[in-house]
Write a protein that holds these residues in place. Structure first.
Motif: not given
Length: 75
Positions: A54-65
């Motif tokens: 989930q932390k990895k997904l959060d990092c990618l989501d932040y970058l996409l944002y």
């Protein structure tokens, strides 16, 4: 529940063969507390892995944002 069903369920849950063998041994010996301990231990490992992913997904989501938010797509 049959032993084969239990083995398959534990396999599907990602339990190692050692965990499956220990669970079956404890279950056959009527050691309910040990059986439950083994299941909870594996559940904790799975939950920890889930949180790490989930932390990895959060990092990618932040970058996409941030890329979407930046003018001209981040250029």
């Amino acid at each position: 529940m049959t032993q084969e069903t239990i083995k398959q369920t534990l396999t599907d849950a990602g339990c190692a063969q050692e965990t499956i063998a220990a669970f079956l041994k404890a279950s056959e010996a009527g050691q309910e507390n040990e059986s439950i301990r083994l299941l909870r231990q594996h559940r904790s490992k799975l939950l920890l892995h889930l949180h790490e992913e989930q932390k990895k997904l959060d990092c990618l989501d932040y970058l996409l944002y941030e890329l979407k938010r930046a003018p001209e797509g981040g250029k």
